[in-house]
Design a protein around this motif. Structure first.
Motif, mmCIF file in Angstrom:
data_model
loop_
_atom_site.group_PDB
_atom_site.id
_atom_site.type_symbol
_atom_site.label_atom_id
_atom_site.label_comp_id
_atom_site.label_asym_id
_atom_site.label_seq_id
_atom_site.Cartn_x
_atom_site.Cartn_y
_atom_site.Cartn_z
ATOM 1 N N VAL A 128 -55.859 78.375 -0.712
ATOM 2 C CA VAL A 128 -54.914 77.219 -0.557
ATOM 3 C C VAL A 128 -54.689 77.081 0.833
ATOM 4 O O VAL A 128 -54.990 76.039 1.560
ATOM 5 N N ALA A 132 -56.201 74.747 3.510
ATOM 6 C CA ALA A 132 -55.726 73.591 4.397
ATOM 7 C C ALA A 132 -56.056 73.403 5.729
ATOM 8 O O ALA A 132 -55.955 72.544 6.323
ATOM 9 N N ARG A 136 -57.924 68.860 3.603
ATOM 10 C CA ARG A 136 -56.809 68.220 3.104
ATOM 11 C C ARG A 136 -57.097 67.945 1.465
ATOM 12 O O ARG A 136 -56.573 68.465 0.542
ATOM 13 N N THR A 139 -57.827 71.109 -0.395
ATOM 14 C CA THR A 139 -56.628 71.980 -0.663
ATOM 15 C C THR A 139 -55.889 70.991 -1.902
ATOM 16 O O THR A 139 -55.367 71.703 -2.734
#
Length: 164
Positions: A128, A132, A136, A139
């Motif tokens: 994650v 990121a 986005r 994620t």
């Protein structure tokens, strides 16, 4: 499409074949896990479980959705940066995912399965964090998975403690 200098943009056809590849990788992990749960519905039902444990029929639909999200998330990151450290983390968490089910169901090693799911949870967290930096959307697609594994870890711990 935004890409890094290290990852040339993939052609349209190559992108779709890559998505098929990511789906296949996730399918293999799911299939390995599926082998570990064949015929274990009665075993799961016979375990002492917390009152908040979901019924066994819920796991299949939830995991099917989560596996689709995992595949698309990996593919989105690959489209942006190619096979990067973020995808090494994605691969590591997927391998750990494949290992957990046979440990818990096939071998009945609830304590070892708990230790392994903690490692998986950490690997998902690393994935994650690395995703990121790239996407986005990718994620966000992993967050339900991370949440479910958090729940699964709590359930694993509870079942281990109740059945030791």
């Amino acid at each position: 499409m935004e890409t890094s200098r290290d990852a040339p943009p993939a052609s349209g056809r190559r992108q779709w074949w890559a998505l098929v590849g990511f789906a296949a990788a996730v399918f293999v992990a799911a299939a390995i896990g599926g082998l570990g749960v064949q015929g274990t519905t009665d075993e799961y039902a016979s375990l002492r479980q917390p009152g908040w444990a979901p019924p066994s029929w819920l796991f299949g639909p939830v995991w099917s959705l989560l596996y689709a999200l995992i595949a698309v998330a990996g593919w989105l990151v690959w489209r942006r940066v190619g096979f990067s450290p973020a995808l090494w983390a994605w691969t590591a968490q997927l391998v750990l995912n494949a290992i957990w089910t046979p440990l818990f169901f096939g071998a009945g090693q609830y304590g070892l399965a708990f230790a392994e799911i903690v490692l998986m949870w950490l690997a998902i967290g690393l994935t994650v964090v690395l995703f990121a930096r790239v996407s986005r959307v990718a994620t966000a697609l992993l967050l339900p998975y991370w949440a479910w594994v958090t729940f699964a870890a709590a359930l694993n711990l509870s079942i281990w403690r109740l059945n030791s």
